[in-house]
Design an enzyme around this catalytic site. Structure first.
Site, mmCIF file in Angstrom:
data_model
loop_
_atom_site.group_PDB
_atom_site.id
_atom_site.type_symbol
_atom_site.label_atom_id
_atom_site.label_comp_id
_atom_site.label_asym_id
_atom_site.label_seq_id
_atom_site.Cartn_x
_atom_site.Cartn_y
_atom_site.Cartn_z
ATOM 1 C CD GLU A 78 -2.908 -1.337 0.550
ATOM 2 O OE1 GLU A 78 -3.252 -0.298 -0.063
ATOM 3 O OE2 GLU A 78 -3.486 -2.415 0.423
ATOM 4 C CB CYS A 87 -1.709 7.189 1.231
ATOM 5 S SG CYS A 87 -3.094 6.282 1.930
HETATM 6 P P1 NAD Z 1 8.650 4.610 4.580
HETATM 7 O O1 NAD Z 1 8.591 3.801 3.343
HETATM 8 O O2 NAD Z 1 9.806 5.498 4.786
HETATM 9 O O3 NAD Z 1 8.595 3.661 5.876
HETATM 10 C C1 NAD Z 1 7.563 2.712 6.064
HETATM 11 C C2 NAD Z 1 8.052 1.625 6.993
HETATM 12 O O4 NAD Z 1 9.082 0.877 6.340
HETATM 13 C C3 NAD Z 1 8.665 2.124 8.303
HETATM 14 O O5 NAD Z 1 8.233 1.291 9.360
HETATM 15 C C4 NAD Z 1 10.158 1.958 8.065
HETATM 16 O O6 NAD Z 1 10.916 1.770 9.243
HETATM 17 C C5 NAD Z 1 10.193 0.707 7.222
HETATM 18 N N1 NAD Z 1 11.385 0.539 6.394
HETATM 19 C C6 NAD Z 1 12.220 1.501 5.928
HETATM 20 N N2 NAD Z 1 13.177 0.939 5.155
HETATM 21 C C7 NAD Z 1 12.939 -0.391 5.124
HETATM 22 C C8 NAD Z 1 13.573 -1.499 4.502
HETATM 23 N N3 NAD Z 1 14.642 -1.335 3.721
HETATM 24 N N4 NAD Z 1 13.049 -2.733 4.682
HETATM 25 C C9 NAD Z 1 11.945 -2.905 5.440
HETATM 26 N N5 NAD Z 1 11.309 -1.900 6.070
HETATM 27 C C10 NAD Z 1 11.793 -0.650 5.910
HETATM 28 O O7 NAD Z 1 7.275 5.419 4.621
HETATM 29 P P2 NAD Z 1 6.819 6.514 5.685
HETATM 30 O O8 NAD Z 1 7.583 7.771 5.448
HETATM 31 O O9 NAD Z 1 6.799 5.925 7.044
HETATM 32 O O10 NAD Z 1 5.284 6.728 5.250
HETATM 33 C C11 NAD Z 1 4.871 7.635 4.272
HETATM 34 C C12 NAD Z 1 4.472 6.930 3.009
HETATM 35 O O11 NAD Z 1 3.476 5.944 3.284
HETATM 36 C C13 NAD Z 1 3.856 7.852 1.980
HETATM 37 O O12 NAD Z 1 4.426 7.608 0.722
HETATM 38 C C14 NAD Z 1 2.387 7.465 1.983
HETATM 39 O O13 NAD Z 1 1.713 7.722 0.776
HETATM 40 C C15 NAD Z 1 2.463 6.005 2.287
HETATM 41 N N6 NAD Z 1 1.192 5.512 2.804
HETATM 42 C C16 NAD Z 1 0.425 4.710 2.014
HETATM 43 C C17 NAD Z 1 -0.805 4.260 2.470
HETATM 44 C C18 NAD Z 1 -1.693 3.382 1.621
HETATM 45 O O14 NAD Z 1 -2.600 2.780 2.158
HETATM 46 N N7 NAD Z 1 -1.481 3.319 0.312
HETATM 47 C C19 NAD Z 1 -1.240 4.624 3.745
HETATM 48 C C20 NAD Z 1 -0.433 5.442 4.510
HETATM 49 C C21 NAD Z 1 0.789 5.887 4.042
#
Ligand code: NAD
Length: 522
Positions: free
Chosen positions: A243, A277
């Protein structure tokens, strides 16, 4: 040396409120070995949990809902402190989680009921598909909805019989931890192993370790991390649902109800400080109403209150726009606004950090004179920014709406609902609202998810629980003959029979003749 290493302090993540910048707690950083241990104990607990009937699991989760409700005030306050959002928005997170429990507790029986298939050819077989839990689901989640996207996401997975290990965002680890403690208390009270739901903490490495251990990963976050998670999961060929981000367009047609559209644009862009999002990230408005629409949007934006809700005030006006949770996101917002300004955009209101507030507050910002040469119209901003672009007609709006790598959500605004639905169907998005914004996520009955780079897989509805299952097909022989047609020994008469069957079943000429005969007979 070993002694020195043993004395080294355990790494921790300090959690600071984005609204006050005060420290509000800390969590340990879990090592890959600890992640492995969590998944192993979850897998042991899974065996007992998945052996329960679905109705029993539903009962346990419905009772757990009461435990969450009993801690409502604590949870809402913690969400506000940790994420920086207004109380009303924090409350919505709890409403969502309770609704998801209620919805799936009732509907899972239907969604996961065995499906009988009548084979078109092999009528002598009884065929049924059943939905089995996958095992331990790893959930890696972002910071913008720290309860919805952790516990809310875990509910259908648990109901389907899985255990869940959550790796919440390092920016908001406290709320998932506290909610999990509450739910574990409820599980214990019900005689269910509490290890079916666990939380591990850390940064990307901890998330990566979870990908290396779990049986499936449900990831919510950025496109960049989502791709890295998918690549890592591919090494073990475990399923992933992704997502990811969005750049959701709002198309306002000349016959729209301008007042409703303007109210929606302001709320859709600034709720949760734009860190949604599916928030309104860009507006295309038809020229004849562009000035009036923009005027109303600016007026309404200027009337918004920004800050933190004071707990003690039981009545009266609350704040509308909270803080931004993630410091880097504020930098992205500033970079996009600067880029737009350099390319000729006009800032109609906002455009800077709120100088009157101590925390990470960015003023709700409205931009005009924008186009697709600017990042603000093409890259996910994920902040309280609303760029409005004037277009000549619906075709231009639709073309620009689809000019993106994303495909998460969208909205179309017109008083002609049939036209609105026709245009909505042409927007490349997982979900498109007509005369509404964001609300689709609240319709938990309907699948929600993105296309293009916005992700793979759906939450909500039947797919939202079936994604946590593997579909097993049970084929049972009905008649118990000693030997089937295609079994050994192979014989010439079987071959002749098959050749005749080929003609009878598949020859177009023969079926045309049969149709003609049937036509004459009728
Ligand atoms: P992010 O991708 O930076 O982090 C998300 C999660 O991934 C965190 O828990 C982080 O610690 C973890 N992570 C980071 N690097 C990783 C790796 N290499 N391997 C495994 N896990 C890892 O995102 P964010 O800044 O926390 O959130 C914002 C983003 O989330 C925005 O792009 C937003 O659009 C998206 N989002 C999407 C939805 C949806 O339902 N489509 C909902 C909410 C947020």
């Amino acid at each position: 040396m070993a002694q020195r290493m043993m004395q080294e302090p355990r790494p921790v993540i300090e959690v600071h409120s984005p609204a006050t910048l005060a420290k509000i707690g800390e969590v340990p950083v879990n090592s890959p070995l600890e992640v492995r241990a969590a998944v192993q104990s979850a897998r042991t607990a899974f065996r007992r949990w998945s052996a329960l009937a679905l109705a029993q699991r539903a009962e346990v989760l419905l009772a757990a809902r009461d435990h969450l409700l009993a801690q409502q005030e604590e949870l809402v306050t913690l969400i506000c402190q940790e994420n920086g959002k207004p109380r009303l928005e924090a409350l919505v997170e709890l409403v969502y989680v309770c609704d998801v429990i209620t919805f799936y507790a009732k509907q899972a029986r239907r969604f996961l009921a065995p499906q009988r298939i009548t084979p078109h050819l092999l009528r002598n077989k009884k065929v049924t598909t059943i939905y089995n839990p996958r095992g331990v689901i790893g959930m890696i989640t972002p910071w913008n909805f720290p309860l919805i996207l952790t516990i809310g996401e875990a509910i259908p997975a648990l109901l389907a019989g899985n255990a869940v290990v959550i790796k919440p965002s390092e920016w908001t680890p406290l709320i998932a931890t506290r909610a999990t403690e509450i739910l574990q208390g409820a599980f214990r009270a019900a005689g269910v192993p509490p290890e079916i739901l666990q939380v591990v903490h850390g940064y990307g490495d901890t998330g990566g370790a979870l990908v290396d251990e779990a049986d499936m990963i449900a990831f919510t976050g950025s496109v960049r991390t989502g791709k890295a998670v998918a690549v890592r999961a591919a090494q073990r060929l475990i399923p992933v649902s992704l997502e990811l981000g969005g750049k959701d367009p709002m198309i306002v047609l000349r016959d729209a109800d301008i007042e409703r559209a303007a109210n929606a644009a302001v709320w859709g862009a600034f709720t949760n400080s734009g860190q949604v999002c599916i928030s309104v990230e860009r507006v295309y408005v038809e020229a004849p109403i562009a000035d009036e629409f923009t005027r109303r949007v600016v007026e309404k934006t200027k009337a918004l209150r920004q800050g933190i809700d004071v707990n003690e005030s039981p009545t009266g006006r609350r704040v509308d726009v909270g803080a931004m949770t993630f410091p880097k996101q504020v930098e992205t917002v500033e970079a996009h606004i600067n880029d737009a300004r350099e390319h000729g955009a006009q800032i109609l209101t906002g455009g800077q950090r709120n100088p009157a507030l101590p925390g990470r507050f960015f003023e709700p910002t409205v931009l005009a004179n924008v186009d697709h040469s600017m990042k603000i119209m093409t890259e996910e901003t994920f902040g309280p920014v609303l760029p409005i672009m004037r277009v000549k007609d619906a075709d231009e709006a639709l073309r620009l709406a689809n000019d993106t790598i994303y495909g998460l959500n969208a909205s179309v605004w017109t008083t002609d609902k049939a036209k609105g639905e026709r245009i909505a169907a042409q927007v490349e998005a997982g979900m498109t609202c007509v005369n509404d914004v964001l609300v689709g996520f609240g319709v938990t009955d309907a699948p929600s998810g993105g296309l293009k780079e916005s992700g793979i897989g759906k939450r909500h509805g039947a797919p939202g629980i079936r994604r946590f299952c593997h579909e097993q097909v049970i084929v049972t022989d009905r008649f118990g003959m000693k030997r089937e047609l295609l079994w050994y020994p192979y014989e010439a008469k079987t071959e002749r029979l098959l050749q005749r069957a080929l003609g009878a079943l598949f020859s177009s000429k023969l079926s045309a003749k049969v149709k003609a005969l049937l036509g004459k007979a009728s």
